[in-house]
Scaffold this motif. Structure first.
Motif, short mmCIF file in Angstrom:
data_model
loop_
_atom_site.label_atom_id
_atom_site.label_comp_id
_atom_site.label_asym_id
_atom_site.label_seq_id
_atom_site.Cartn_x
_atom_site.Cartn_y
_atom_site.Cartn_z
N PHE A 21 0.59 -1.24 0.24
CA PHE A 21 -0.11 0.03 0.16
C PHE A 21 0.69 1.87 -0.27
CE2 PHE A 21 0.65 0.23 4.66
CZ PHE A 21 0.69 1.85 4.59
N SER A 22 1.97 0.93 0.12
CA SER A 22 2.70 2.32 0.28
C SER A 22 3.45 3.31 -0.93
CB SER A 22 4.33 2.15 0.61
OG SER A 22 5.07 0.93 -0.14
N THR A 23 3.55 2.40 -2.64
CA THR A 23 3.15 3.69 -3.10
C THR A 23 2.07 3.63 -4.08
OG1 THR A 23 4.04 1.56 -5.03
CG2 THR A 23 5.93 4.11 -3.58
N GLY A 51 -3.74 -11.13 -6.90
CA GLY A 51 -1.88 -10.44 -7.20
C GLY A 51 -1.01 -11.27 -5.92
N THR A 52 -1.86 -11.47 -4.81
CA THR A 52 -1.01 -11.99 -4.30
C THR A 52 -1.26 -13.36 -3.89
OG1 THR A 52 -2.17 -10.91 -2.31
CG2 THR A 52 -1.15 -13.09 -1.29
N ALA A 53 -2.22 -14.48 -4.74
CA ALA A 53 -2.29 -15.79 -5.63
C ALA A 53 -1.24 -15.82 -5.97
CB ALA A 53 -3.09 -16.10 -5.81
N LEU A 54 -0.62 -15.05 -7.01
CA LEU A 54 0.31 -14.85 -8.03
C LEU A 54 1.68 -15.23 -7.46
CD1 LEU A 54 1.39 -14.94 -11.26
CD2 LEU A 54 1.70 -12.38 -11.08
N TYR A 195 0.79 -6.20 -6.90
CA TYR A 195 0.75 -7.29 -5.63
C TYR A 195 1.99 -8.44 -6.53
CZ TYR A 195 -3.09 -5.61 -2.86
OH TYR A 195 -3.71 -4.28 -2.61
N GLY A 196 2.43 -8.30 -7.71
CA GLY A 196 2.54 -10.06 -8.17
C GLY A 196 4.00 -9.21 -7.73
N GLU A 197 4.47 -8.30 -7.57
CA GLU A 197 5.74 -8.46 -7.16
C GLU A 197 6.28 -8.81 -6.42
OE1 GLU A 197 5.23 -3.45 -6.81
OE2 GLU A 197 5.06 -2.91 -8.66
N LEU A 198 5.49 -9.28 -5.11
CA LEU A 198 5.55 -10.09 -4.29
C LEU A 198 6.35 -11.75 -4.64
CD1 LEU A 198 2.35 -9.45 -1.45
CD2 LEU A 198 4.99 -8.84 -1.42
N THR A 199 6.59 -11.94 -5.47
CA THR A 199 7.33 -13.05 -6.43
C THR A 199 8.34 -13.14 -5.72
OG1 THR A 199 7.50 -11.89 -8.56
CG2 THR A 199 5.89 -14.22 -8.38
N GLY A 225 -2.94 -4.74 3.82
CA GLY A 225 -2.81 -3.41 3.32
C GLY A 225 -3.19 -3.64 2.89
N THR A 226 -3.87 -4.09 1.98
CA THR A 226 -5.63 -3.90 0.89
C THR A 226 -6.54 -3.56 1.83
OG1 THR A 226 -4.99 -6.32 -0.28
CG2 THR A 226 -7.60 -4.94 -0.22
#
Length: 370
Positions: A21-23, A51-54, A195-199, A225-226
């Motif tokens: 959630f920051s940016t 995105g989190t599931a990704l 959210y997919g950046e969490l990969t 965060g969501t």
């Protein structure tokens, strides 16, 4: 590396919470309100879950080898040329993302608070601090996040309470129905890669100490965060309406003008900027650290520390030439970033898919001879 098993589940959840959630809070809510209107909250929920599931399957695969980095053993799965190509594209993506985040910050901070300061000076100072944190290693960003997320989380948890007396508005019923399915899909598609950046967590799996709790920590941090994004989006649309919210550059900052704590704090802008900067710096630091780590693994360099200075200089230079103005920067993001990001984030799936395919081929019984 000597940082194996030092990151706790609490630190992972805290970093994930700040990361998502920051940016996003500063740069996504305005365009989302403009394009999706009152449907934006549905886009946030769907994008967060997808995105989190990704990010979870590559992380689960990497956690099966808790003592080896995916950047080290990956070549034994897909072959050295393919592995080097994946590391190059992924490291470039995260360094590019660091430059993008840095440019967004200078575009906001310099005109608002440092009008007489050259943007290059601000970019160098901020990235230098992130580079020093990267020298500590990726785990340094997790420890820093642990110290920040409780304060930030408490602030945003209590913030909606200040707006309760003003929420008597008929626009609530607009949130109960979907207005445009095409726009809903388009905006959800744009949120998924945030959210997919969490990969990136798959590439640093050996750092995690409580591996059984990591996936749950990622989900909890992401959904927390969501919640922040949802409450901020709903408050902004309720107070400003979709059109005005979409026209404002930083509606989350403008919203704080309605809140004051008696005579003690008449304007909360400075407070929310300070808190937002902590979350922003956590994301910038971890993105830069992961990009540096992957780049060093691609080159076969065991210690990424010597690369932090030259890569930091490259990120600063790229952030300055990324776009001529904020409008052009936002246009680039709207036009191509989502597809580009999803394509690179999807590269982490190559390793589990190839491993699975090889496993099936190895278990296949030999055909009987004629």
């Amino acid at each position: 590396m000597k940082q194996e098993g030092t990151v706790t589940a609490l630190q992972t959840g805290g970093l994930t919470f700040l990361f998502v959630f920051s940016t996003t809070l500063a740069y996504l809510i305005g365009p989302l309100a403009k394009e999706a209107g009152s449907d934006g909250w549905i886009c946030i929920v769907l994008g967060a879950v997808a995105g989190t599931a990704l990010a979870i399957p590559p992380l689960s695969f990497a956690l099966r080898r808790p003592t080896a980095y995916l950047g080290s053993f990956g070549e034994r799965i897909v072959g050295k040329p393919v592995h080097k190509c994946i590391l190059f594209l992924t490291s470039t993506f995260y360094l590019h993302l660091a430059a993008y985040i840095l440019r967004e910050f200078t575009d906001f901070f310099v005109p608002s608070f440092l009008k007489e300061t050259p943007p290059v000076a601000v970019a160098i100072l901020v990235l230098t601090a992130a580079a020093f944190l990267a020298q500590v290693g990726v785990s340094g960003s997790f420890r820093f996040a642990q110290g920040c997320f409780l304060v930030i989380g408490l602030f945003f948890l209590l913030k909606p309470l200040f707006f309760v007396p003003y929420l008597d508005t008929p626009i609530w019923r607009e949130f109960a129905r979907i207005h445009d399915w095409k726009t809903l899909w388009k905006q959800t598609y744009g949120i998924i890669p945030w959210y997919g950046e969490l990969t990136m967590l798959a590439y640093i799996a050996p750092l995690f100490a409580s591996r059984r709790k990591i996936r749950a920590a990622v989900w909890i941090g992401s959904m927390a965060g969501t919640y922040i994004l949802l409450t901020e989006f709903l408050l902004i649309v309720l107070f400003f309406g979709p059109k005005l919210a979409g026209a404002l550059s930083y509606p989350a900052l403008d919203l704080t003008g309605f809140v004051h704590l008696g005579d003690f704090l008449r304007n909360m802008n400075a407070l929310i900027v300070s808190i937002w900067f902590m979350g922003y710096f956590v994301k910038l630091s971890v993105v830069f650290a992961v990009g540096t780590l992957l780049f060093s693994e691609m080159l076969g360099v065991r210690d990424p520390k010597p690369l932090t200075a030259p890569l930091g200089a490259l990120v600063v230079c790229f952030s300055l030439v990324l776009a001529r103005n904020p409008v052009e920067l936002a246009g680039y993001f709207d036009a191509s970033w989502a597809t580009y990001a999803l394509a690179v984030e999807g590269l982490a799936y190559v390793y589990p898919l190839v491993s699975w395919a090889r496993g099936r081929a190895g278990r296949r019984p030999a055909s009987p001879s004629a």
